[in-house]
Write an enzyme that holds these catalytic residues in place. Structure first.
Site, PDB file in Angstrom:
ATOM      1  N   ASP A   1      49.101   7.409 -26.698  1.00  0.00           N
ATOM      2  CA  ASP A   1      47.642   7.196 -26.672  1.00  0.00           C
ATOM      3  C   ASP A   1      47.014   7.858 -27.895  1.00  0.00           C
ATOM      4  O   ASP A   1      46.174   7.284 -28.596  1.00  0.00           O
ATOM      5  CB  ASP A   1      47.024   7.832 -25.411  1.00  0.00           C
ATOM      6  CG  ASP A   1      47.275   7.033 -24.134  1.00  0.00           C
ATOM      7  OD1 ASP A   1      47.577   7.656 -23.093  1.00  0.00           O
ATOM      8  OD2 ASP A   1      47.168   5.792 -24.184  1.00  0.00           O
TER       9      ASP A   1
ATOM     10  N   ASP B   1      41.610  10.756 -17.318  1.00  0.00           N
ATOM     11  CA  ASP B   1      42.885  10.034 -17.328  1.00  0.00           C
ATOM     12  C   ASP B   1      43.917  10.828 -18.125  1.00  0.00           C
ATOM     13  O   ASP B   1      43.583  11.420 -19.173  1.00  0.00           O
ATOM     14  CB  ASP B   1      42.706   8.657 -18.003  1.00  0.00           C
ATOM     15  CG  ASP B   1      41.731   7.776 -17.220  1.00  0.00           C
ATOM     16  OD1 ASP B   1      41.641   7.972 -15.987  1.00  0.00           O
ATOM     17  OD2 ASP B   1      41.059   6.938 -17.830  1.00  0.00           O
TER      18      ASP B   1
ATOM     19  N   GLU C   1      36.923  -1.856 -22.232  1.00  0.00           N
ATOM     20  CA  GLU C   1      37.912  -2.607 -21.455  1.00  0.00           C
ATOM     21  C   GLU C   1      37.260  -3.880 -20.891  1.00  0.00           C
ATOM     22  O   GLU C   1      37.574  -4.987 -21.316  1.00  0.00           O
ATOM     23  CB  GLU C   1      38.491  -1.740 -20.327  1.00  0.00           C
ATOM     24  CG  GLU C   1      39.387  -0.614 -20.835  1.00  0.00           C
ATOM     25  CD  GLU C   1      39.877   0.323 -19.732  1.00  0.00           C
ATOM     26  OE1 GLU C   1      39.201   0.497 -18.698  1.00  0.00           O
ATOM     27  OE2 GLU C   1      40.965   0.905 -19.905  1.00  0.00           O
TER      28      GLU C   1
ATOM     29  N   LEU D   1      45.274   2.312 -26.569  1.00  0.00           N
ATOM     30  CA  LEU D   1      46.500   1.916 -25.884  1.00  0.00           C
ATOM     31  C   LEU D   1      46.230   1.844 -24.392  1.00  0.00           C
ATOM     32  O   LEU D   1      46.183   2.854 -23.694  1.00  0.00           O
ATOM     33  CB  LEU D   1      47.642   2.895 -26.173  1.00  0.00           C
ATOM     34  CG  LEU D   1      49.010   2.318 -25.789  1.00  0.00           C
ATOM     35  CD1 LEU D   1      49.410   1.201 -26.750  1.00  0.00           C
ATOM     36  CD2 LEU D   1      50.070   3.395 -25.782  1.00  0.00           C
ATOM     37  N   ASP D   2      46.016   0.628 -23.906  1.00  0.00           N
ATOM     38  CA  ASP D   2      45.731   0.449 -22.478  1.00  0.00           C
ATOM     39  C   ASP D   2      47.037   0.139 -21.742  1.00  0.00           C
ATOM     40  O   ASP D   2      47.892  -0.577 -22.236  1.00  0.00           O
ATOM     41  CB  ASP D   2      44.746  -0.701 -22.280  1.00  0.00           C
ATOM     42  CG  ASP D   2      44.420  -0.864 -20.803  1.00  0.00           C
ATOM     43  OD1 ASP D   2      43.649  -0.059 -20.276  1.00  0.00           O
ATOM     44  OD2 ASP D   2      45.009  -1.774 -20.173  1.00  0.00           O
TER      45      ASP D   2
ATOM     46  N   ASP E   1      39.937   0.773 -26.736  1.00  0.00           N
ATOM     47  CA  ASP E   1      40.947   1.445 -25.929  1.00  0.00           C
ATOM     48  C   ASP E   1      42.233   1.315 -26.739  1.00  0.00           C
ATOM     49  O   ASP E   1      42.873   0.258 -26.718  1.00  0.00           O
ATOM     50  CB  ASP E   1      41.075   0.776 -24.549  1.00  0.00           C
ATOM     51  CG  ASP E   1      42.079   1.497 -23.661  1.00  0.00           C
ATOM     52  OD1 ASP E   1      42.213   1.112 -22.483  1.00  0.00           O
ATOM     53  OD2 ASP E   1      42.747   2.436 -24.159  1.00  0.00           O
TER      54      ASP E   1
ATOM     55  N   GLU F   1      38.351   5.382 -26.037  1.00  0.00           N
ATOM     56  CA  GLU F   1      38.641   5.967 -24.722  1.00  0.00           C
ATOM     57  C   GLU F   1      39.168   7.382 -24.893  1.00  0.00           C
ATOM     58  O   GLU F   1      39.000   8.232 -24.026  1.00  0.00           O
ATOM     59  CB  GLU F   1      39.666   5.119 -23.957  1.00  0.00           C
ATOM     60  CG  GLU F   1      39.994   5.728 -22.590  1.00  0.00           C
ATOM     61  CD  GLU F   1      40.971   4.908 -21.764  1.00  0.00           C
ATOM     62  OE1 GLU F   1      41.999   4.488 -22.314  1.00  0.00           O
ATOM     63  OE2 GLU F   1      40.687   4.692 -20.565  1.00  0.00           O
ATOM     64  N   GLU F   2      39.831   7.633 -26.027  1.00  0.00           N
ATOM     65  CA  GLU F   2      40.484   8.929 -26.250  1.00  0.00           C
ATOM     66  C   GLU F   2      39.563   9.953 -26.909  1.00  0.00           C
ATOM     67  O   GLU F   2      40.005  11.070 -27.211  1.00  0.00           O
ATOM     68  CB  GLU F   2      41.753   8.743 -27.102  1.00  0.00           C
ATOM     69  CG  GLU F   2      42.738   7.708 -26.575  1.00  0.00           C
ATOM     70  CD  GLU F   2      43.107   7.917 -25.090  1.00  0.00           C
ATOM     71  OE1 GLU F   2      43.390   6.914 -24.415  1.00  0.00           O
ATOM     72  OE2 GLU F   2      43.085   9.079 -24.630  1.00  0.00           O
TER      73      GLU F   2
HETATM   74  P1  AFP Z   1      46.742   3.441 -17.710  1.00  0.00           P
HETATM   75  O1  AFP Z   1      46.245   3.220 -19.121  1.00  0.00           O
HETATM   76  O2  AFP Z   1      46.491   4.825 -17.201  1.00  0.00           O
HETATM   77  O3  AFP Z   1      48.132   2.948 -17.502  1.00  0.00           O
HETATM   78  O4  AFP Z   1      45.786   2.521 -16.762  1.00  0.00           O
HETATM   79  C1  AFP Z   1      45.885   1.133 -16.924  1.00  0.00           C
HETATM   80  C2  AFP Z   1      44.612   0.545 -16.357  1.00  0.00           C
HETATM   81  O5  AFP Z   1      43.506   1.131 -16.967  1.00  0.00           O
HETATM   82  C3  AFP Z   1      44.573  -0.968 -16.530  1.00  0.00           C
HETATM   83  O6  AFP Z   1      45.289  -1.400 -17.647  1.00  0.00           O
HETATM   84  C4  AFP Z   1      45.190  -1.470 -15.241  1.00  0.00           C
HETATM   85  O7  AFP Z   1      44.706  -2.759 -14.871  1.00  0.00           O
HETATM   86  C5  AFP Z   1      44.750  -0.425 -14.222  1.00  0.00           C
HETATM   87  O8  AFP Z   1      44.561   0.788 -14.958  1.00  0.00           O
HETATM   88  C6  AFP Z   1      45.798  -0.168 -13.174  1.00  0.00           C
HETATM   89  O9  AFP Z   1      45.214   0.708 -12.237  1.00  0.00           O
HETATM   90  P2  AFP Z   1      46.070   1.155 -10.935  1.00  0.00           P
HETATM   91  O10 AFP Z   1      47.178   2.030 -11.450  1.00  0.00           O
HETATM   92  O11 AFP Z   1      45.067   1.889 -10.081  1.00  0.00           O
HETATM   93  O12 AFP Z   1      46.594  -0.098 -10.285  1.00  0.00           O
END
Ligand code: AFP
Length: 332
Positions: free
Chosen positions: A69, A63, A273, A112-113, A110, A91-92
């Protein structure tokens, strides 16, 4: 702004809150709150504080890593040094970080999600699960998910909130930005059973396996379909924002496995998560599966393993499983 450490401690001392956070974890939770309050201030500054949405690398899971992050990861790890938490799985980070030689707990986090939303001012969050320390740093985390002793998330949005559980229901604390205090604002969150909202990234429709396609098809047919009523869809692409909405007004969230290479087990990670969210949702009377089987019954065999994830109002999640029962395809 007052230091959130002391004011959170005051809030914890005040009656209900103190009884809901195990005493050995008061200090660690207070440190997490202090770090989260600092992160909330940084996020609220946006570009004033710098370009935190810029890509600075990639993590083990492939990712993209945003500047924030990395900042968040360092913030939470440093906040916990000297606490009862000695093992840190993030996660990092590729592997487990030992914050101290001794300790009683490990945290899977995680930091910063939803970081792809930083640049567009959409709510993001921090997700964590707390485990009793085991004989090795890896063993602290590579175990049955239901062996966690607590879980929570911080959401950085119009309000900064902590939603947390140690097995006696799910509580919500709201940060008062004028005092820096996290105030108990819900002693027992309960997911509404009735709902007309579902959350899924429908752009992946043609990648899904048949059970999920059939479940969504039935919802999209609305009043004229087998469900006999209209439904509404939400997709924020920020797991914490979706969770907070569902804990508040019900709904069902799905991130299934699909036929894309690398997405056979979906996109979301079990340890930091899906398992903590499953713990919080289950404690609030909801349900959380991989489409068919309980998330909390899943053992973590690697730190960054993925799992298909369905959670929300209890009966809605159970209904998804019935589409697998009548279908012979793999469960992902
Ligand atoms: P990021 O941390 O890369 O923004 O991803 C967010 C995530 O892990 C989670 O929070 C969301 O529900 C999901 O990904 C969104 O995934 P899509 O971009 O494939 O819809």
């Amino acid at each position: 702004m007052a230091n959130s450490d002391t004011t959170f401690a005051q809030s914890v001392q005040s009656g209900i809150a103190a009884a809901l956070i195990p005493a050995p974890l008061h200090d660690a939770v207070t440190r997490l709150c202090s770090a989260a309050a600092s992160l909330a201030r940084l996020i609220a500054l946006g570009e004033i504080a710098g370009d935190h949405g810029s890509e600075v690398g990639t993590n083990l899971g492939g990712d993209g890593q945003k500047a924030l992050d990395v900042i968040a990861d360092e913030l939470f790890a440093n906040a916990l040094r000297g606490s009862a938490v000695c093992h840190y799985a993030s996660e990092e980070q590729d592997g487990v970080i030992c914050l101290a030689e001794q300790g009683s707990y490990g945290i899977a986090i995680d930091p910063l999600d939803g970081s792809s939303n930083i640049g567009v001012n959409i709510s993001v969050g921090t997700i964590f699960a707390l485990f009793p320390v085991a004989e090795t740093p890896e063993a602290t985390f590579l175990r049955q998910s239901d062996q966690m002793v607590g879980a929570g998330y911080f959401i950085y949005g119009p309000q900064c909130c902590l939603v947390i559980s140690f097995g006696a229901g799910t509580q919500k604390y709201t940060l008062d930005p004028t005092t820096g205090q996290f105030v108990l604002t819900a002693a027992r969150l309960t997911i509404p059973a009735q709902t007309s909202e579902f959350a899924i990234n429908t752009s992946n429709y043609h990648q899904w396996h048949r059970p999920i396609r059939r479940f969504i098809d039935d919802l999209m047919q609305g009043k004229n379909g087998p469900r006999g009523r209209a439904f509404n869809m939400r997709w924020v692409a920020s797991l914490v924002a979706e969770t907070h909405r569902i804990l508040t007004r019900g709904g069902v969230f799905l991130y299934p496995g699909d036929i894309r290479p690398g997405y056979e087990m979906g996109r979301l990670r079990l340890l930091y998560e899906c398992a903590p969210i499953a713990f919080l949702v289950t404690q609030a009377g909801g349900n959380a599966t991989d489409g068919r089987d309980p998330i909390l019954a899943q053992p973590a065999t690697s730190l960054h393993q993925r799992t298909p994830f369905v959670f929300g109002s209890f009966d809605k999640v159970a209904r998804v499983a019935t589409y697998y029962d009548t279908d012979d395809r793999p469960k992902a």
